[in-house]
Scaffold this motif. Structure first.
Motif, PDB file in Angstrom:
ATOM      1  N   UNK A 423       0.803  -1.217   0.000  1.00 32.03           N
ATOM      2  CA  UNK A 423       0.000   0.000   0.000  1.00 32.03           C
ATOM      3  C   UNK A 423       0.830   1.258   0.000  1.00 32.03           C
ATOM      4  N   UNK A 424       1.972   1.245   0.700  1.00 32.45           N
ATOM      5  CA  UNK A 424       2.808   2.434   0.819  1.00 32.45           C
ATOM      6  C   UNK A 424       3.639   2.670  -0.430  1.00 32.45           C
ATOM      7  N   UNK A 425       4.188   1.629  -1.023  1.00 32.59           N
ATOM      8  CA  UNK A 425       5.138   1.790  -2.125  1.00 32.59           C
ATOM      9  C   UNK A 425       4.503   1.665  -3.505  1.00 32.59           C
ATOM     10  N   UNK A 426       3.312   1.048  -3.614  1.00 31.13           N
ATOM     11  CA  UNK A 426       2.730   0.825  -4.939  1.00 31.13           C
ATOM     12  C   UNK A 426       1.253   1.235  -4.958  1.00 31.13           C
ATOM     13  N   UNK A 427       0.956   2.478  -4.572  1.00 31.58           N
ATOM     14  CA  UNK A 427      -0.446   2.907  -4.570  1.00 31.58           C
ATOM     15  C   UNK A 427      -1.048   2.908  -5.965  1.00 31.58           C
ATOM     16  N   UNK A 431      -5.901  -1.191  -4.927  1.00 27.89           N
ATOM     17  CA  UNK A 431      -5.958  -2.061  -3.737  1.00 27.89           C
ATOM     18  C   UNK A 431      -5.462  -3.473  -4.083  1.00 27.89           C
ATOM     19  N   UNK A 432      -4.415  -3.905  -3.452  1.00 23.59           N
ATOM     20  CA  UNK A 432      -3.885  -5.252  -3.656  1.00 23.59           C
ATOM     21  C   UNK A 432      -4.134  -6.083  -2.403  1.00 23.59           C
ATOM     22  N   UNK A 596       5.505  -4.766 -14.220  1.00 25.60           N
ATOM     23  CA  UNK A 596       4.159  -4.745 -14.766  1.00 25.60           C
ATOM     24  C   UNK A 596       3.550  -3.369 -14.744  1.00 25.60           C
ATOM     25  N   UNK A 597       3.788  -2.634 -13.666  1.00 23.51           N
ATOM     26  CA  UNK A 597       3.238  -1.283 -13.557  1.00 23.51           C
ATOM     27  C   UNK A 597       3.890  -0.340 -14.549  1.00 23.51           C
ATOM     28  N   UNK A 598       5.187  -0.602 -14.836  1.00 27.92           N
ATOM     29  CA  UNK A 598       5.888   0.266 -15.779  1.00 27.92           C
ATOM     30  C   UNK A 598       5.733  -0.167 -17.209  1.00 27.92           C
ATOM     31  N   UNK A 599       5.069  -1.269 -17.457  1.00 29.09           N
ATOM     32  CA  UNK A 599       4.895  -1.746 -18.819  1.00 29.09           C
ATOM     33  C   UNK A 599       6.133  -2.372 -19.404  1.00 29.09           C
TER      34      UNK A 599
END
Length: 613
Positions: A423-427, A431-432, A596-599
């Motif tokens: 939650x802190x590093x990958x907002x 919600x994961x 994944x978040x950065x593609x």
């Protein structure tokens, strides 16, 4: 002259008439005596307690007495007719097995000089003792006499005495004497057929406290309820026995498997018994929670006697007591190589936490659009000699040794820390959710909810994003108790999932009444989707049921694109498996998430976050 001849004949004629008169008088006397004798015999026959039936040499019934008519419940009108064939037919209708009874009659007609004795059971439950003797005259058989005696009460008393000698008076389970008799029979069959059987010796933990605090009547009721539960765990060919006090033995007959497989099956039975006995007991307003220590032994592995096997199982049970209670232990000399390895792992597991050998791996979960929705924490043990071991290889050991609490607390701490970190590093990931498995023994611990809340607070983790996965067997037993345990966890704010759903026995009514949020379809069902229509029907039923109960569904063990598409077409909401990603160490998992978040990862984005990993 003629008159003289007549006079000469008259004295002789008179003498003959007189002689005839005397003979007729004697005949009258004999007939009277015969009538008196026949009356005496009839009165004697009617006054005896036995039923009597007489047949001639051709097998025709020629007489029977009133006690027999009474035993056979012959109506008075029929009895007065003395129509013996009809009377006999009426009696045959009262007999439970008339063919067998008449078969013996025909057999004796072929051997007219034979004496016979047997039992005849009537349809109303009465038992008659039947005797048969040939009737002879001058050494020749002229008929047969049958006698019938009601021995129902005597047989009942004999059966009661036999039962008392072989069964425990309190629980009505077989006692030591009958157990040893059956154990010897099973040992003989096993040696004859080359198969294995098992013995479980169980002792209640802290039962003395129940008697000391609540009294022996409560303790006796507890033992009777426990005996009833043990009966429900076994097959018809198995035996549950009470040796005395709170000691019970289960004889599990004839595993058609090798030694290692038989040991696993016996362990499975023992764990089932332990779970069943752990459900709450409600007695006179008290709610009691009991555990049992169980010793297990396979046989025959040598030349052990029945008494030897009992001693071995007893020793294993005491070892379970010494190592924390509420566990199962196999007798070491009877173990194969796999069981000895089990013992070595058990001993090493005591030090695994201190040495930092345990680690949580994280396996991603996706939604229908293949976007990451969370991770399941899968415990691994980096054993210095055995390599990386999965949880199924050592968590049962932890449960049996009492190490599940410190290991479970460590897992809770790691999961809450990881959840807070996500939650802190990958907002930007949204919600994961994080899910972890909870062992049945953890769930039964009164302080478990309090320890969970403390760790969530310590890491400032969102409880709504933490899912606790419990096995179906955790939901069995007392429904109110299971519901109360889960509601205590729900009050903290976490979600509850039923793991490996679809292969157990959890009923729809239980799911409806329990505070469950999510079902995890067992990987074994997913693996059979393309090969078995019945499995596909089961999965369809699970998805329909979940939709009706407003439960989320995640399919485990998704290995192929075909499985994914099959489940997706049926609107399964979540997916987990090697098609999406294998379990990853925490550093690798976070790197994977960032890519994944950065593609940067092949296929990243809404349509393929897990493809080609």
């Amino acid at each position: 002259m003629s008159q003289g001849r007549d006079d000469d004949r008259e004295p002789g004629l008179n003498a003959s008439v007189a002689a005839l008169g005397r003979r007729l008088g004697r005949l009258d006397e004999l007939l009277g005596a015969h009538e008196r004798t026949f009356s005496l015999l009839r009165t004697t026959l009617d006054s005896t307690g036995d039923g009597i039936l007489v047949e001639d040499r051709e097998g025709r019934v020629v007489a029977c007495n009133r006690p027999l008519l009474s035993m056979w419940e012959v109506p008075e009108a029929l009895a007065r007719t003395r129509d013996y064939p009809r009377i006999l037919m009426h009696g045959m209708r009262r007999i439970r097995q008339p063919r067998a009874v008449m078969g013996r009659v025909r057999e004796l007609r072929r051997r007219p000089g034979e004496v016979s004795e047997d039992l005849v059971e009537l349809r109303d439950g009465r038992v008659l003792e039947r005797h048969s003797f040939p009737q002879t005259l001058h050494g020749e058989v002229i008929g047969r006499v049958w006698s019938f005696r009601d021995v129902t009460a005597r047989k009942g008393a004999e059966e009661f005495i036999r039962h008392q000698a072989s069964y425990d008076m309190l629980t009505d389970l077989p006692n030591r004497r009958l157990l040893l008799e059956r154990l010897r029979q099973v040992m003989a069959r096993c040696r004859r057929h080359g198969c294995l059987s098992g013995l479980l010796f169980l002792d209640l933990d802290n039962f003395k406290a129940v008697n000391d605090t609540l009294g022996h009547p409560v303790g006796d009721t507890l033992l009777r309820q426990l005996a009833s539960r043990l009966r429900g765990c076994l097959r018809r060919e198995d035996t549950a026995a009470r040796l005395g006090g709170d000691e019970f033995v289960l004889l599990i007959s004839e595993f058609e498997a090798g030694q290692e497989q038989a040991m696993e099956r016996l362990r499975s039975v023992a764990e089932k018994v332990r779970q069943v006995l752990a459900s709450a007991y409600r007695i006179e307003g008290h709610i009691l929670h009991m555990t049992a220590s169980i010793g297990a032994v396979l046989f025959p592995l040598g030349q052990e006697s029945a008494d030897d096997l009992l001693m071995q199982a007893d020793s294993a049970m005491y070892r379970a007591k010494q190592e924390g209670r509420d566990g199962v232990r196999f007798y070491l000399p009877a173990m194969g190589e796999a069981a000895r390895r089990d013992l070595a792992l058990q001993n090493r597991l005591h030090e695994a936490l201190k040495r930092g050998e345990l680690e949580l791996f994280w396996q991603p979960q996706s939604g229908r659009e293949r976007r990451v929705i969370g991770f399941e924490g899968l415990l691994r043990w980096k054993h210095p000699e055995e390599g990386v071991l999965e949880a199924r290889e050592f968590i049962p050991l932890a449960e049996r040794t009492g190490l599940i609490r410190p290991i479970g607390d460590w897992v809770l701490d790691q999961a809450c820390r990881f959840l807070a970190r996500l939650g802190a590093q990958y907002p930007q990931a949204g919600p994961l959710h994080v899910s972890i498995n909870i062992a049945p023994r953890e769930l039964r611990q009164e302080a478990f909810a309090r320890r969970l809340a403390a760790r969530l607070e310590a890491h400032d983790a969102n409880p709504a994003l933490l899912t606790l996965e419990v096995r179906e067997e955790c939901l069995l037993g007392d429904l109110d108790e299971a519901g109360a345990r889960l509601r205590r966890l729900k009050e903290i704010g976490v979600r509850i999932a039923v793991d490996a759903f679809g292969v157990g026995v959890c009923s729809l009514i239980r799911l409806k009444r329990l505070p469950v949020d999510l079902l995890k379809i067992d990987p074994s069902l997913v693996a059979e989707l393309a090969r078995d229509q019945e499995t596909l029907s089961i999965v369809d039923a699970i998805l329909v049921m979940a939709a009706k109960l407003h439960l989320e569904v995640v399919a485990g063990g998704v290995e192929s694109e075909g499985q994914f598409k099959c489940l997706d077409s049926r609107r399964c909401g979540g997916f987990q498996g090697h098609l999406l990603a294998p379990p990853l160490s925490e550093p690798t998992c976070l790197e994977w998430l960032r890519a994944g978040l950065g593609g940067d990862r092949p296929g990243a984005g809404r349509q393929g976050a897990f493809e080609n990993f």
